[in-house]
Scaffold this active site. Structure first.
Site, mmCIF file in Angstrom:
data_model
loop_
_atom_site.group_PDB
_atom_site.id
_atom_site.type_symbol
_atom_site.label_atom_id
_atom_site.label_comp_id
_atom_site.label_asym_id
_atom_site.label_seq_id
_atom_site.Cartn_x
_atom_site.Cartn_y
_atom_site.Cartn_z
ATOM 1 N N TRP A 195 98.065 -32.463 -19.691
ATOM 2 C CA TRP A 195 98.942 -33.525 -19.199
ATOM 3 C C TRP A 195 98.884 -33.498 -17.678
ATOM 4 C CZ3 TRP A 195 103.508 -32.568 -16.270
ATOM 5 C CH2 TRP A 195 104.099 -33.762 -15.800
ATOM 6 N N GLU A 236 97.613 -35.713 -23.229
ATOM 7 C CA GLU A 236 98.968 -36.251 -23.411
ATOM 8 C C GLU A 236 99.258 -37.439 -22.490
ATOM 9 O OE1 GLU A 236 102.012 -33.295 -22.756
ATOM 10 O OE2 GLU A 236 103.636 -34.660 -23.312
ATOM 11 N N LYS A 238 101.774 -40.664 -21.014
ATOM 12 C CA LYS A 238 103.150 -40.806 -20.560
ATOM 13 C C LYS A 238 103.380 -42.213 -20.036
ATOM 14 C CE LYS A 238 106.472 -38.252 -17.764
ATOM 15 N NZ LYS A 238 106.891 -36.905 -17.417
ATOM 16 N N ASP A 269 104.166 -37.485 -27.196
ATOM 17 C CA ASP A 269 105.445 -36.846 -26.868
ATOM 18 C C ASP A 269 106.544 -37.877 -27.129
ATOM 19 O OD1 ASP A 269 107.783 -36.280 -25.168
ATOM 20 O OD2 ASP A 269 106.616 -34.640 -24.338
ATOM 21 N N HIS A 272 107.899 -40.080 -24.322
ATOM 22 C CA HIS A 272 106.954 -40.741 -23.418
ATOM 23 C C HIS A 272 106.669 -42.207 -23.710
ATOM 24 C CE1 HIS A 272 105.071 -36.818 -21.668
ATOM 25 N NE2 HIS A 272 106.387 -36.847 -21.620
ATOM 26 N N HIS A 296 104.614 -33.602 -29.507
ATOM 27 C CA HIS A 296 105.646 -32.919 -28.730
ATOM 28 C C HIS A 296 106.988 -33.505 -29.139
ATOM 29 C CE1 HIS A 296 103.388 -31.215 -24.964
ATOM 30 N NE2 HIS A 296 103.063 -30.610 -26.084
ATOM 31 N N ASP A 304 112.839 -40.163 -19.974
ATOM 32 C CA ASP A 304 112.148 -38.976 -20.489
ATOM 33 C C ASP A 304 112.881 -37.729 -19.996
ATOM 34 O OD1 ASP A 304 110.201 -37.227 -21.467
ATOM 35 O OD2 ASP A 304 109.059 -37.327 -19.607
ATOM 36 N N ASP A 306 113.909 -34.997 -21.563
ATOM 37 C CA ASP A 306 113.599 -33.690 -22.156
ATOM 38 C C ASP A 306 114.827 -32.946 -22.656
ATOM 39 O OD1 ASP A 306 110.566 -33.270 -21.878
ATOM 40 O OD2 ASP A 306 111.127 -33.996 -19.898
ATOM 41 N N ASP A 336 108.847 -29.844 -26.963
ATOM 42 C CA ASP A 336 108.774 -29.958 -25.510
ATOM 43 C C ASP A 336 110.110 -30.458 -24.965
ATOM 44 O OD1 ASP A 336 108.104 -30.188 -22.901
ATOM 45 O OD2 ASP A 336 106.704 -31.857 -23.137
#
Ligand code: RNT
Ligand code: ZN
Length: 429
Positions: A195, A236, A238, A269, A272, A296, A304, A306, A336
């Site tokens: 990433w 990955e 995004k 992810d 994302h 993820h 995003d 997390d 993640d």
């Protein structure tokens, strides 16, 4: 709330009793709960090391950067590799099922010596490798393109400055070499996930050139061949990051195309994409054109962010799609998230247990019953079954899974985390 003080025998009895009732309820839908439990425990979940220390690593850097940010100041962050390993091991004792541990190059152990990221070698991960062997926890890996002076322009592999680009190409090569050595050591492929944060805060005039450079830089890296049994390459995508709101070089279309053209894995992810876009719908489409996926599991809140993965509709839908695709051999499952505002071991435990719950629920689905109804044009039947499934005694099956895996059932794990906080975390100043 009070801790469940049942003795081992009492606990066993109450879990078994509830489980027997649940088993009968699922039998009505033709589902074998014993089989589902075994299958759910057997799926490896790659737990991200970076929840343990707020994506800090051991390079002595101060912040994550690169569009990602761990917010919060909860005491007890792991400050070195030994603490991180001890915390992870403790969390693992509360989490049922097969686990892997996902490292970044930031977590190299160089014995106090400064080693440039483009000069890292497998030997800097030898302690991780022997820990992994001893604990039977296979490792996964990631090159780190953030929290570094050479990433300050916001561009790494796609930089128009050849010196910067070449530095990161060397870093990416070093990372793949390390991942392959890890894979050889553990006897199962190490997933090396690429990433890069590259992108622009404001509207760029040239969207194409950085993408051409990223494509070529990736090509230069993956051109070096390793045995497939040691490494799995993934990329990955995004949508945006902090400081790359207007443009991200490695967008979904970019990597969907790249992974498909080069036949490597694509990492999706859950944080994302646009907020109304869900991973569940992407799996069957992507699997037609690429060898496999890395997922993820994360949780975006408005962006995003997390946040810790939870047992949300989104997570459950994604798990169901993985199970329906019957492609567990083509999909690597990982987590993640990084929340520094709560107890980090609880964060690992909540996120990973929630994901395992999602996997178990997915494996308890009478999929054929649903597709049969669909094929027969009885969509009311499909909907009726889907609704009934939601209130089956799932928690009794989950408790049995935890019992079988010899980890605490229900909320009982929380008291152990409290104790660990008192005994270990609070002593870190
Ligand atoms: C960032 C990506 C990436 C990182 C980790 C630390 O937006 O999701 O996976 O979170 O590599
Ligand atoms: Zn991710």
């Amino acid at each position: 709330m009070k801790e469940d003080k049942k003795t081992g025998e009492q606990l066993k009895q109450s879990i078994e009793e509830s489980y027997e009732l649940a088993k009968t309820a699922y039998t009505q839908f033709g589902v074998n709960t014993d089989k589902a439990i075994r299958a759910a425990l057997d799926i490896p979940v790659s737990v991200q090391c970076w929840q343990g220390d707020d994506v800090t690593g051991f390079e002595g850097s101060v912040g994550s950067g690169g569009g990602i940010l761990a917010t919060g100041n909860y005491p007890g962050r792991a400050r070195n590799a030994d603490e991180l390993r001890a915390d992870a091991q403790f969390a693992f004792s509360l989490i049922p099922g097969k686990k892997r541990f996902n490292l970044h190059t930031l977590y190299a152990e160089t014995g106090g010596k400064k080693v440039s990221r483009d000069e890292l070698e497998p030997e800097h991960f030898k302690t991780w490798m022997s820990w992994s062997k001893k604990k039977k926890i296979p490792l996964d890996f990631n090159p780190s393109f953030f929290a570094h002076p050479m990433a300050n322009t916001g561009y790494t592999l796609s930089s128009d400055d050849k010196r910067i680009r070449d530095f990161w190409i060397r870093h990416c090569k070093a990372s793949r070499k390390i991942a392959s050595a890890i894979g050889a050591n553990q006897g199962s492929p190490c997933v090396n996930n690429i990433w890069v944060p590259d992108g622009s805060k404001d509207t760029p005039a040239d969207r194409l050139s950085p993408r051409q450079r990223l494509r070529d830089a990736l090509d230069e890296t993956i051109e070096i061949k390793y045995e497939a049994k040691t490494i799995t390459d993934a990329v990955e995508s995004k949508l945006f990051g902090i400081g790359s709101e207007a443009y991200v070089v490695g967008s979904h279309e970019f990597y969907m195309g790249y992974a498909s053209a080069r036949q490597i894995k694509l990492c999706l992810d859950s944080g994302h994409f646009h907020p109304t876009e869900a991973l569940a719908d992407k799996i069957s489409a992507a699997l037609l054109f690429i060898p496999g996926l890395l997922i993820h599991f994360s949780r975006g809140l408005r962006w995003d962010s997390d946040h810790v993965a939870i047992y949300s509709d989104e997570l459950r839908d994604t798990c169901r799609e993985i199970a329906r695709a019957k492609c567990f051999n083509r999909i690597d499952i990982a987590l993640d998230f990084f929340d520094a505002s709560i107890n980090r071991i609880a964060a690992w435990t909540i996120g990973t247990r929630s994901l395992r719950k999602g996997l178990l629920e997915a494996l308890l689905e009478p999929t054929k019953m649903l597709t049969d109804a669909e094929k027969a044009g009885k969509n009311h039947e499909r909907l009726a079954i889907m609704e009934e499934l939601k209130t089956l005694p799932f928690s009794a099956v989950w408790d049995k899974l935890c019992f079988d895996a010899e980890v605490p059932s229900g909320i009982n794990w929380l008291y152990k985390v409290d104790q660990y906080e008192k005994d270990v975390l609070n002593k870190r100043k």
